[in-house]
Design an enzyme around this catalytic site. Structure first.
Site, short mmCIF file in Angstrom:
data_model
loop_
_atom_site.label_atom_id
_atom_site.label_comp_id
_atom_site.label_asym_id
_atom_site.label_seq_id
_atom_site.Cartn_x
_atom_site.Cartn_y
_atom_site.Cartn_z
N ARG A 1 -4.13 -10.54 4.22
CA ARG A 1 -4.08 -10.50 2.60
C ARG A 1 -3.04 -9.84 1.97
NH1 ARG A 1 -6.33 -7.03 -1.05
NH2 ARG A 1 -7.79 -7.89 -2.48
N LYS B 1 0.90 -1.21 0.17
CA LYS B 1 0.06 0.02 -0.19
C LYS B 1 0.83 1.29 0.04
CE LYS B 1 -4.46 -2.11 1.38
NZ LYS B 1 -5.47 -2.18 2.17
#
Length: 353
Positions: free
Chosen positions: A335, A300
């Site tokens: 994840r 991210k």
């Protein structure tokens, strides 16, 4: 005092003897010797926050705010209780969820697996490398992403889900649309993973309850189009906890068993870098929901902001750092895009500890 109570386990270790008075955490062989205990006023402000030894939490609450004693007992029970299996997976062991984006525009791997055959081959390879869940998504929810039609989303995901289910894989459908949930489960998906915590579609909650599969509820402030405009919180860790606790209660009221619910703080979804760091540090507080935790932080943007502005695929080391921080705080599911690297990092960290 009115308002609410929050307990965040600290000083977590598998070595009970090195933590005098330690309390068990999640029935997983871990213990915590202290906790950050927060009392929040009804207006959302922090009334009191202190670090308290784990064996003294209940007496501390009874002394500082007697009306919260019952809530303290409930939270402490949830913190100590072993989590039941989730979708057949052992929650005392870290479980890896592989990201399978069948999209042209996802922030990190958009287009890499847009071809269904490539998506299936890569997903099965990820399972061999250590992924126990294959998370298939057909709509990007990166910041600023435009929505796609449900027909298009289904066209992308159904062939992949069907092939993976036929191969015996545990598949989750990453969607915020009730119709996609319904058809994906019919095609073989065994988990519903929704970035809107079953709020984005008016039919999602009922659809998930009728589907009879486990659900993962994520926190997101705003929508993918607006979430990074100006995210604001009074206290991000407490606000996210409150939201997820309410969504868990809504799911239980709709007929979804509590043991079939997991929660995700939604790193990067309507959060600044500072918000993300606070949530990553405070993850253990979410064990107070009584549900397993999923952490999705792989590649991210804030990782690059904290480093050298690397492109998404060059953020593997930072992603592993976040995953290991989650592992230390008792997170059960992760994840990730980089399955082999994550599995290796977990194997070494667990061997050391």
């Amino acid at each position: 005092m009115t308002g609410d109570l929050y307990i965040r386990p600290l000083h977590i270790s598998s070595e009970k003897d090195s933590l005098p008075g330690a309390a068990p955490l999640l029935g997983s062989g871990a213990y915590y010797s202290a906790a950050e205990v927060t009392l929040r006023s009804s207006d959302g402000s922090i009334a009191r926050r202190e670090i308290v030894a784990s064996g003294e939490i209940l007496s501390w609450v009874r002394n500082k705010s007697p009306l919260h004693a019952h809530k303290a007992v409930e939270i402490l029970k949830k913190l100590s209780a072993k989590r039941p299996d989730f979708a057949g997976l052992d929650m005392t062991q870290p479980q890896i969820m592989a990201v399978i984006n069948v999209t042209p525009d996802s922030f990190s791997d958009g287009g890499d697996r847009y071809d269904p055959a490539r998506a299936v081959d890569d997903a099965l390879r990820m399972r061999e490398l250590g992924a126990s869940i294959l998370d298939v998504g057909g709509e990007s929810t990166r910041p600023g992403a435009e929505p796609v039609s449900e027909d298009e989303e289904l066209r992308r995901v159904l062939p992949v889900i069907e092939k993976l289910a036929e191969a015996g894989a545990l598949v989750s459908i990453d969607t915020r649309h009730a119709r996609v949930m319904r058809e994906a489960v019919a095609a073989g998906a065994g988990i519903i993973n929704d970035v809107t915590a079953l709020e984005g579609d008016k039919d999602s909650l009922e659809t998930a309850a009728l589907a009879g599969v486990p659900v993962i509820l994520m926190h997101m402030q705003g929508t993918p189009q607006t979430m990074q405009d100006n995210p604001c919180y009074q206290d991000v860790a407490l606000d996210v906890f409150d939201y997820l606790e309410k969504r868990v209660a809504a799911c239980v009221a709709a007929g979804i068993p509590r043991e079939a619910i997991a929660v995700d703080p939604g790193i990067g979804f309507g959060k600044t870098t500072e918000h993300n760091l606070r949530l990553l540090d405070a993850q253990a507080q979410l064990h107070g929901t009584g549900c397993p935790l999923l952490l999705g932080v792989s590649r991210k943007g804030f990782i690059g902001k904290l480093s050298r502005n690397e492109e998404p695929k060059a953020r593997v080391a930072g992603s592993l750092s976040c995953a290991l921080a989650g592992l230390e705080r008792g997170v059960q599911m992760f994840r990730v895009h980089d399955v082999a690297e994550t599995a290796q990092a977990f194997a070494i960290a667990r061997a050391i500890s």
